[in-house]
Design a protein around this motif. Structure first.
Motif, mmCIF file in Angstrom:
data_model
loop_
_atom_site.group_PDB
_atom_site.id
_atom_site.type_symbol
_atom_site.label_atom_id
_atom_site.label_comp_id
_atom_site.label_asym_id
_atom_site.label_seq_id
_atom_site.Cartn_x
_atom_site.Cartn_y
_atom_site.Cartn_z
ATOM 1 N N LEU A 61 0.827 -1.203 0.000
ATOM 2 C CA LEU A 61 0.000 0.000 0.000
ATOM 3 C C LEU A 61 0.863 1.257 0.000
ATOM 4 N N ASP A 76 -3.005 5.990 -10.378
ATOM 5 C CA ASP A 76 -3.175 4.991 -9.324
ATOM 6 C C ASP A 76 -2.237 3.837 -9.611
ATOM 7 N N ARG A 97 -9.347 -3.405 -8.498
ATOM 8 C CA ARG A 97 -9.476 -2.811 -7.164
ATOM 9 C C ARG A 97 -9.263 -1.312 -7.197
ATOM 10 N N SER A 728 0.192 5.114 4.401
ATOM 11 C CA SER A 728 -0.627 4.107 3.722
ATOM 12 C C SER A 728 -2.107 4.441 3.704
ATOM 13 N N SER A 729 -2.489 5.659 4.111
ATOM 14 C CA SER A 729 -3.912 5.997 4.227
ATOM 15 C C SER A 729 -4.199 7.314 3.508
ATOM 16 N N ALA A 777 -12.618 7.501 -3.226
ATOM 17 C CA ALA A 777 -11.831 6.404 -2.672
ATOM 18 C C ALA A 777 -11.355 6.763 -1.275
ATOM 19 N N GLN A 779 -8.752 4.860 1.903
ATOM 20 C CA GLN A 779 -7.904 3.751 2.330
ATOM 21 C C GLN A 779 -7.284 4.129 3.666
ATOM 22 N N THR A 780 -7.365 3.241 4.624
ATOM 23 C CA THR A 780 -6.797 3.562 5.930
ATOM 24 C C THR A 780 -6.392 2.302 6.674
ATOM 25 N N THR A 781 -5.378 2.438 7.484
ATOM 26 C CA THR A 781 -4.992 1.394 8.428
ATOM 27 C C THR A 781 -5.354 1.875 9.826
ATOM 28 N N SER A 795 -9.980 -0.519 2.475
ATOM 29 C CA SER A 795 -9.920 0.314 1.277
ATOM 30 C C SER A 795 -11.253 0.196 0.561
ATOM 31 N N ASN A 797 -13.790 2.109 -2.724
ATOM 32 C CA ASN A 797 -13.948 3.130 -3.762
ATOM 33 C C ASN A 797 -15.247 2.916 -4.513
#
Length: 922
Positions: A61, A76, A97, A728-729, A777, A779-781, A795, A797
């Motif tokens: 990621l 992307d 994805r 990564s987010s 979109a 995305q997160t940890t 993640s 979208n």
């Protein structure tokens, strides 16, 4: 997707977005730009200044997000978790994805990608920045021939740059293979696994390995990789071969046709296909740094895909003239009808069909690259590549039928289980009734050769003008298509069910077709072909007139001269070659500066392209059509000798680009992009040869290419905002607009030849159109959660796509639509902590129009489709791990239909695939 599901997804996106925004506040003791796995979680290591190493899903990621964050335009990316460890078994499955990317599946495997509603032919796919030849008739890249184990990363450029090769109105996709000097020393990564398909009882092997070596200072390195992948599967489907419209039939059983404008299924087919797919591939890479100024790299790729398949099909071919009673709904669709009983020489037959669809596709590419850096400011790159693809396979198609004598077959559209069925028919496996009908062996040879040479220069400048880039490209491409077919009159000598076949030739074939157990006749091709040429069979055709005797003698002469077989031979009619030379030059400048407290970066450029095209083929004149009195659905053409023909075309275009990025804060980024892009016509549409298909009375077609087609053009605009929460987010929203010009459609108009009406299908440039939409979109940890929950991440979208031209099923005169447009969504949840790694992916694509002129020259629509995939791994030690994967967990089915949803074209299973194995790396 239902409104409820769409609303739930929107709420989920909003909830995850909110959680992602508040996460940093809940984790004030954590550096928002740094993440770590358990191996580096000890605070003492950080205090001592040792390197924090991030691996696994998080590393993938972070690498992908670094590419997105550094790009000026809209880009992307996907990065392999480790060398030889791409996120999915199929590259297309991974690319879907990404927001705005959806895929087309063949036999349950991703084959082509659609980006922002524009299909495979609108997306340029490059391997290490080089154009890869394809084994199909067009330009679109077939992802199913290339194993994901050979790929280390992929970038999807949704906005254009002048330096990128032209051809992608939808996107430019760059696939990358691993470099040997990425890491010093000797490294190996390999896996061995077994795969089970829910449609098959067998477990098939999967093996892969990547070995690299580089010296300590990483000035010389070599990498080799290999993969072997086999899949056995048995897929079933129910199909209709499309719907014939505007029929006048009897709807009240009085024996007179009284209702017009009725649509009927062309056939009703029950199909079972047994297939085995074997893929072998490998790469070789060499890096050699001669000095600080000169570096050489070389790449080679080889991939081979072989498919062996055998299809057994039970089919009922519908003749509108023999319908005696019918029920028709408000759309004009016949939902039930009864067919007159057959006689010995006419009427409905149950066809026992045996066919094959083999594939023997091979692709290779070899390229070399010199990078010269005479000083710190100037870099010159010279690159050359050669690529070749071919696919050579011959197909069988044999039909033995049984006339439905003494019964009144009834078609029911919504039968048991909601599937179409044919009732009141004779037993399909009655060996006392088979009659020889039609047969043919056909195939082709597709070849594609691509040669490319590029020179690129980059001048780094310290100031407002940050960078200047320029270069030239030359591409030579040659596409060959050779058609093969059984010589006349072998293919239709028995058309009309003209000869009885002995029951000893047949056996029972049983299959569960979408939950419906069925049995019909099977037979051996070699034994059947031998009987075709026997006196016992040939003597049953015709009478004792001189014309009939001559016809029998001609058949036997061709049959025996063809090695007592129906083997196909090369056919000039329909074959052809397209040669294309392209010259391109570009200049691109990058600027940067400060605007208040924000940093801005801009990129402006232009690309000039010139294309010369030369097409060759064969012209043929249709001299006569001889209808078969025993079969009103068959006819024999009489052609003139073929004459070679050729044509030339050329065009020149200027393609400007502009990209702008404003770093409002360190983590909040605004992007704006504009460009003009171009996609060349599909090579198969540029050929000269035309071809006839004879299926009277309603399904005759004539098709051909058009070498004078202009390329698709589009003006594009993109605007988006990204907020980066940590390494990564992120949260992102993007809007896009495309104004399409020179859109190519397949024109359909009636043409009459010797008393029969044909639908002529030829491509030409037509209307303009607009495509626009929105991508969101997140995305997160969840690092801020207490252990062990800090290993979770998500993640999601959603892409909304619209067009100024919309398909209206109630209009029968629509000749142009923007095909392939559909909304799509993805939701991925993962967990990575200590020894464990797990990922669950949900992919959804809304229904869409695949083609305006599909089967029977009617629209073909694809129903909404969703799929759930699972994957995970457990570390045994630092070098060995156990992994597993489940694709299509819920065993979703694929459905296509014609103008209205009840007009089924195909309903097929895709199969659930389970893979488990061991992965080693050291």
């Amino acid at each position: 997707m239902s409104m409820t599901n769409a609303r739930s997804l929107a709420i989920l996106l909003a909830g995850v977005t909110t959680l992602a925004w508040v996460a940093p506040a809940a984790a004030q003791t954590t550096d928002p730009l740094q993440t770590s796995d358990d191996s580096s979680a000890d605070p003492a290591l950080d205090q001592e200044g040792e390197e924090i190493v991030v691996t696994g899903i998080r590393a993938s990621l972070e690498n992908a997000l670094d590419i997105k964050r550094d790009a000026i335009g809209v880009v992307d990316a996907i990065s392999a978790e480790d060398i030889g460890d791409f996120p999915d078994a199929n590259i297309a499955e991974s690319l879907q994805r990404i927001s705005g990317v959806s895929i087309d599946r063949v036999n349950g495997e991703g084959r082509g990608i659609t980006v922002r509603g524009l299909g495979p032919e609108f997306n340029t796919v490059l391997l290490n920045n080089r154009l890869l030849s394809t084994e199909v008739g067009g330009r679109s890249f077939s992802f199913d021939i290339l194993s994901s184990e050979l790929i280390s990363g992929a970038e999807v450029y949704k906005s254009s740059e002048a330096r990128l090769q032209e051809g992608g109105i939808g996107s430019t996709v760059i696939l990358r293979t691993a470099r040997p000097t990425d890491r010093a020393g000797t490294h190996f990564a390999g896996s061995a696994a077994g795969r089970h398909d829910s449609t098959s009882e067998e477990i098939t092997p999967f093996l892969s390995g990547v070995l690299s070596h580089s010296n300590a200072d990483r000035t010389f390195g070599v990498l080799v990789s290999a993969v072997y992948d086999k899949r056995n599967f048995n897929l079933t489907n129910i199909s209709t071969d499309g719907w014939i419209i505007d029929q006048t039939i009897d709807t009240d059983g009085d024996g007179a046709t009284d209702t017009s404008g009725v649509s009927l299924p062309r056939t009703l087919n029950f199909t079972a296909t047994d297939s085995s797919r074997e893929r072998i591939g490998g790469t070789f890479a060499l890096d050699w740094v001669f000095s600080d100024q000169l570096k050489f790299t070389m790449d080679a790729l080889y991939t081979q895909q072989k498919v062996a398949s055998r299809t057994n099909q039970l089919g009922y071919y519908v003749d509108p003239a023999r319908i005696t009673d019918a029920t028709v709904n408000a759309n004009g669709t016949a939902t039930e009808f009864t067919v007159l009983p057959a006689t010995a020489n006419a009427g409905l037959a149950s066809d026992n069909i045996v066919s094959t669809a083999p594939q023997d596709a091979r692709t290779y590419q070899i390229g070399g690259n010199f990078t010269w850096t005479p000083n710190d400011e100037l870099t010159v790159v010279v690159d050359g590549a050669h690529s070749n693809s071919r696919d050579a396979a011959d197909q069988l198609f044999y039909v033995v039928g049984t006339r439905q004598v003494g019964v009144t077959p009834t078609f029911i559209l919504d039968g048991p289980g909601g599937l179409p069925t044919m009732t009141n028919v004779l037993p399909a496996n009655d060996r006392s009734r088979p009659l020889l009908h039609c047969c043919s062996e056909r195939g082709g040879r597709n070849g594609d050769t691509t040669n490319q040479a590029t020179v690129d220069a980059t001048w780094d400048i310290d100031g407002l003008l940050d960078k200047l880039q320029g270069g030239v490209l030359f591409t030579n491409r040659k596409k060959i298509s050779i058609v093969r077919e059984s010589p006349e009159p072998l293919g239709c000598f028995y058309c009309g069910y003209l000869a009885e076949a002995p029951g000893s030739l047949f056996s029972d074939f049983s299959a569960d077709v979408l939950g419906r157990p069925m049995t019909w006749l099977d037979y051996d091709r070699d034994a059947l072909v031998a009987y075709y040429g026997s006196d016992a069979a040939v003597s049953q055709v015709g009478d004792e007139s001189q014309a009939a005797i001559d016809a029998r003698n001609r058949f036997l002469a061709v049959y025996r001269g063809n090695n007592n077989s129906l083997d196909p031979i090369d056919r000039e009619r329909g074959s052809g070659t397209v040669r294309e030379n392209t010259f391109a030059a570009y200049l691109q400048a990058s600027f940067e500066g400060d605007f208040g407290g924000s940093r801005w970066t801009a990129m402006a450029g232009g690309r000039v392209i010139h294309t010369d095209l030369h097409a060759t083929g064969y012209s043929v004149t249709l001299l006569d059509i001889i209808q078969n009195p025993a079969d009103p659905t068959a006819a024999v053409p009489v052609y003139s000798p073929t004459i070679p023909v050729d044509a030339d075309n050329s065009y020149t275009y200027f393609l400007p680009t502009l990209n702008f990025r404003l770093n409002i804060t360190e983590d909040l980024v605004f992007r704006l992009a504009g460009s003009r892009t171009l996609t060349r016509p599909t090579l198969s549409r540029l050929g000269l040869s035309q071809d006839f298909v004879f299926r009277p009375p309603n399904s005759n077609t004539v098709s051909g290419g058009n070498p004078f087609l202009k390329p698709f053009l589009a003006w594009n605009a993109d605007a988006g905002v990204d907020y980066y929460l940590n390494r990564s987010s992120y949260v992102s929203i993007n809007g896009f607009y495309k104004k399409l010009q020179n859109f190519i459609i397949s024109g359909q108009q009636p043409e009459e030849y010797f008393g029969l009406t044909f639908i002529a299908n030829r491509p030409y440039n037509a209307q303009n159109g607009e495509v626009y939409g929105l991508e969101a979109a997140v995305q997160t940890t969840f690092d801020f959660l207490p252990a062990p929950f800090d290993g979770f991440g998500v993640s999601a979208n959603y892409t909304k796509v619209e067009s100024s031209i919309r398909f209206d099923p109630s209009l029968s005169n629509q000749t142009f639509n923007v095909e392939g447009l559909s909304d799509s969504a993805n939701l991925i949840a993962f967990y990575e902590k200590g020894l464990f790694q797990f990922r669950a992916a949900y992919n959804w694509r809304d229904g869409f129009l695949r083609q305006t002129f599909g089967p029977q020259s009617q629209p073909e629509n694809i129903g909404a489709y969703s799929q759930v995939d699972l994957s995970g791994s457990i570390k045994i030690n630092n070098q060995l791990s156990f992994f597993g994967e489940v694709l299509n967990l819920t065993n979703e089915k694929f459905r296509s239909f014609s103008r209205f949803e009840e007009r089924l074209i195909t309903l097929s299973d895709q199969g659930r695939r389970i893979t488990a194995g061991l992965r080693a790396s050291f």
